[in-house]
Design a protein around this motif. Sequence first.
Motif, PDB file in Angstrom:
ATOM      1  N   ASP A  66      42.213  46.333  41.384  1.00  0.00           N
ATOM      2  CA  ASP A  66      42.871  46.746  40.139  1.00  0.00           C
ATOM      3  C   ASP A  66      43.970  47.770  40.394  1.00  0.00           C
ATOM      4  OD1 ASP A  66      41.321  45.023  38.617  1.00  0.00           O
ATOM      5  OD2 ASP A  66      39.878  46.575  38.056  1.00  0.00           O
ATOM      6  N   GLU A  67      43.733  48.728  41.304  1.00  0.00           N
ATOM      7  CA  GLU A  67      44.755  49.730  41.625  1.00  0.00           C
ATOM      8  C   GLU A  67      45.985  49.077  42.251  1.00  0.00           C
ATOM      9  OE1 GLU A  67      42.103  53.717  42.603  1.00  0.00           O
ATOM     10  OE2 GLU A  67      42.263  52.156  44.145  1.00  0.00           O
TER      11      GLU A  67
ATOM     12  N   ARG B 114      47.910  47.162  39.536  1.00  0.00           N
ATOM     13  CA  ARG B 114      48.649  48.103  38.685  1.00  0.00           C
ATOM     14  C   ARG B 114      49.900  48.630  39.382  1.00  0.00           C
ATOM     15  NH1 ARG B 114      43.738  49.832  36.884  1.00  0.00           N
ATOM     16  NH2 ARG B 114      43.603  51.540  38.356  1.00  0.00           N
ATOM     17  N   SER B 115      49.788  48.943  40.670  1.00  0.00           N
ATOM     18  CA  SER B 115      50.937  49.507  41.386  1.00  0.00           C
ATOM     19  C   SER B 115      52.069  48.483  41.531  1.00  0.00           C
ATOM     20  CB  SER B 115      50.520  50.072  42.742  1.00  0.00           C
ATOM     21  OG  SER B 115      50.128  49.049  43.632  1.00  0.00           O
TER      22      SER B 115
ATOM     23  N   GLU C   9      52.543  45.961  39.284  1.00  0.00           N
ATOM     24  CA  GLU C   9      53.045  45.747  37.925  1.00  0.00           C
ATOM     25  C   GLU C   9      53.884  46.911  37.402  1.00  0.00           C
ATOM     26  OE1 GLU C   9      49.883  42.558  36.110  1.00  0.00           O
ATOM     27  OE2 GLU C   9      49.454  44.688  35.770  1.00  0.00           O
ATOM     28  N   ASN C  10      53.545  48.149  37.803  1.00  0.00           N
ATOM     29  CA  ASN C  10      54.350  49.280  37.318  1.00  0.00           C
ATOM     30  C   ASN C  10      55.533  49.594  38.239  1.00  0.00           C
ATOM     31  OD1 ASN C  10      53.526  51.054  39.420  1.00  0.00           O
ATOM     32  ND2 ASN C  10      51.881  51.937  38.200  1.00  0.00           N
TER      33      ASN C  10
ATOM     34  N   LYS D 297      43.447  38.432  36.702  1.00  0.00           N
ATOM     35  CA  LYS D 297      44.535  38.742  37.623  1.00  0.00           C
ATOM     36  C   LYS D 297      43.984  38.891  39.035  1.00  0.00           C
ATOM     37  CE  LYS D 297      47.458  41.077  34.279  1.00  0.00           C
ATOM     38  NZ  LYS D 297      48.145  42.338  33.929  1.00  0.00           N
TER      39      LYS D 297
END
Length: 93
Positions: free
Chosen positions: A39-40, A43-44, A46-47, A72
């Motif tokens: 998940d981390e 997120r990294s 996607e951001n 995902k």
Amino acid sequence: MSERRKISCINKRERSSAYERIANVGGIHNGSRWKLTLDEAIRSIENGSRSYYTSVGGHERDVIVASRNGVKYLKTEADNDTPDNLLSLDECP
């Protein structure tokens, strides 16, 4: 500009689905070992703070976020000649 890191190891879950098998990704960056949860890492990407790649047998492939049935996951970009997928990497310590 995002930081680019090489993923050289993973930790797998005990799951039969290829889309839910990876729990962690990791490697060595600037001489230090790193490890993130799935998940981390998603997120990294996607951001826009990080991008990742694998390098297997001299073939470098970008790692991207994909989704299947609303779940995902990470995968390498399409490659027709070598198995440069994340599931083939060694286990992280």
